[in-house]
Design an enzyme around this catalytic site. Structure first.
Site, PDB file in Angstrom:
ATOM      1  CG  HIS A 164      -1.990  -1.105   1.130  1.00 49.43           C
ATOM      2  ND1 HIS A 164      -2.544  -1.561  -0.039  1.00 49.43           N
ATOM      3  CD2 HIS A 164      -2.556  -1.865   2.109  1.00 49.43           C
ATOM      4  CE1 HIS A 164      -3.407  -2.542   0.222  1.00 49.43           C
ATOM      5  NE2 HIS A 164      -3.417  -2.754   1.519  1.00 49.43           N
ATOM      6  CD  GLU A 209      -7.820  -3.926  -0.402  1.00 48.34           C
ATOM      7  OE1 GLU A 209      -6.685  -3.745  -0.873  1.00 48.34           O
ATOM      8  OE2 GLU A 209      -8.031  -4.724   0.525  1.00 48.34           O
ATOM      9  CG  HIS A 267      -7.616  -0.808   2.483  1.00 47.93           C
ATOM     10  ND1 HIS A 267      -8.293  -1.557   3.417  1.00 47.93           N
ATOM     11  CD2 HIS A 267      -6.589  -1.576   2.078  1.00 47.93           C
ATOM     12  CE1 HIS A 267      -7.678  -2.711   3.571  1.00 47.93           C
ATOM     13  NE2 HIS A 267      -6.638  -2.752   2.767  1.00 47.93           N
TER      14      HIS A 267
HETATM   15  C1  GLA Z   1      -4.898  -5.488   2.005  1.00 48.11           C
HETATM   16  C2  GLA Z   1      -3.936  -6.618   1.968  1.00 48.11           C
HETATM   17  C3  GLA Z   1      -4.000  -7.336   3.243  1.00 48.11           C
HETATM   18  C4  GLA Z   1      -3.738  -6.409   4.405  1.00 48.11           C
HETATM   19  C5  GLA Z   1      -4.673  -5.247   4.376  1.00 48.11           C
HETATM   20  C6  GLA Z   1      -4.326  -4.226   5.432  1.00 48.11           C
HETATM   21  O1  GLA Z   1      -6.182  -5.930   1.966  1.00 48.11           O
HETATM   22  O2  GLA Z   1      -4.154  -7.489   0.898  1.00 48.11           O
HETATM   23  O3  GLA Z   1      -3.077  -8.386   3.225  1.00 48.11           O
HETATM   24  O4  GLA Z   1      -2.443  -5.907   4.311  1.00 48.11           O
HETATM   25  O5  GLA Z   1      -4.647  -4.641   3.122  1.00 48.11           O
HETATM   26  O6  GLA Z   1      -4.166  -4.765   6.676  1.00 48.11           O
END
Ligand code: GLA
Length: 379
Positions: A133, A344, A207
């Site tokens: 991210h 997402e 997110h």
């Molecule tokens: C995304 C990732 C997960 C986790 C979340 C945040 O969904 O795929 O593995 O890192 O973000 O916790």
């Protein structure tokens, strides 16, 4: 004197008060107030957008983050369905990306590096040796500027971030605009528009974690999910794609028909074990750059129904497998294991290192665009 009065009207009044109509029912409304101050003294604002049916979304300028979002149940009762924190500290210290815009690159980049035009870029690593991210101070931990307005379809907020050349190791100065519109059809519509001054990569997402029961102590295991994807990208033990594209058919990852999240989550299936539940990139069907329906989620006790539309090639379906109760969420509630799920919309993880996958490269003169819509109704 007149001048002073004009100046007051022009500068001060729009700054402190309600923009648009006040509390009257059946009227869209936008409000702005101070949410908190960052350690360096910079002010973070919270905007409340209300549409004609009476749904609201609250968004802060830190991380361009959705703090709350209300949706009706089958009796027309609105409840907050988005996980979030009561104060800025939660957002500054939290690592779950609740409601935030993740970027520049949402999801993982193997080894936190990629090569573009023959040059290798080392990025900030924040998930072991990988990047997740956008790195240590990704877009979710940046302060955005905001401008609210009434659009034809409902109240809207445009947030803008200028990410400098070299930010988290990425080349090029990137300007990203994210516009949230709370339409009068109870959709949260998110439009992204990005440009760069040097070749780079860009792949932002939102997110938000949802819990359609509206009660965040409930798990999301009874929610029924449908994802319009025949394929997914399998992962290794660090959740990095192996590079293969596999069929979901005959696996617990098949959500082609509405299926309860909890019905197969503990199946003896290696991929589920590696991810600690669902945390997979689905290769959405019918990718052609146009917005199409990607997924549906139904919560049977309240009847709340969420449809997700996007023009992106992938959808990361994540069941809150890393939620561990800290920091405490809104109203002091601990967000525990699997009390929220995220959908997402994005490009596939690690695409910068998978040349055959849809490209995430952005060149000067081009414009990055994404439209993703979360539409609420009840059945
Ligand atoms: C995304 C990732 C997960 C986790 C979340 C945040 O969904 O795929 O593995 O890192 O973000 O916790």
């Amino acid at each position: 004197m007149k001048r002073i009065i004009y100046l007051f009207i022009a500068l001060v009044i729009p700054f402190v008060t309600t923009i648009g109509q006040t509390n009257k029912k059946d009227h869209a409304m936008i409000e702005k107030s101070l949410f908190g101050k960052l350690k360096d003294g910079k002010e973070v604002y919270i905007y409340t957008l209300k549409n004609k049916p009476g749904a609201t979304v609250k968004i802060i300028t830190y991380g361009a983050t959705v703090v709350s979002l209300t949706a009706p149940d089958r009796n027309g009762k609105y409840a907050d369905v988005a996980l979030g924190y009561d104060n800025l500290e939660g957002y500054e210290t939290g690592s779950a990306y609740l409601g935030a815009i993740a970027g520049r690159y949402a999801n993982r980049i193997a080894g936190a590096k990629f090569t573009l035009d023959g040059k290798t870029y080392q990025l900030s690593a924040n998930d072991g040796k990988n990047q997740l991210h956008g790195g240590k101070i990704g877009f979710s931990k940046d302060l955005w500027t905001a401008k609210s307005f009434e659009s034809k379809s409902g109240p809207a907020l445009e947030l803008t971030l200028v990410s400098p050349d070299g930010d988290q190791g990425y080349p090029g100065e990137v300007t990203l605009h994210v516009t949230y519109t709370l339409t009068n059809d109870n959709e949260l519509r998110i439009d992204y528009k990005g440009t760069t001054n040097k070749p780079t990569i860009l792949n932002p997402t939102n997110h938000t974690y949802f819990n359609l029961t509206g009660v965040f102590t409930n798990t999301i295991l009874n929610h029924e999910v449908k994802i319009n994807a025949d394929y997914y990208t399998p992962i290794d033990k660090e959740s990095i794609p192996t590079g293969k594209i596999d069929k979901v058919e005959n696996t617990p990852l098949d959500f082609l028909k509405l299926t309860a999240i909890g019905s197969r989550i503990n199946d003896n299936f290696e991929q589920l074990k590696l991810a600690h539940g669902y945390d997979f990139n689905y290769v959405l069907n019918n990718y052609n750059g146009k917005v199409r329906e990607a997924a549906d989620v139904y919560e049977p006790t309240t009847g709340r129904y969420l449809q997700i539309f996007t023009d992106e090639p992938g959808l990361q379906f994540y069941t809150g497998n890393f939620l561990n109760g800290t920091p405490l969420g809104k109203n002091g509630v601990a967000y525990l294991f699997r009390t929220g799920f995220a959908m997402e919309a994005e490009h596939y993880p690690d695409s910068p290192n998978e040349p055959k996958w849809p490209s995430v490269v952005l060149n000067p003169g081009q414009t990055y665009r994404q439209t993703t819509i979360y539409k609420f109704s009840a059945k």
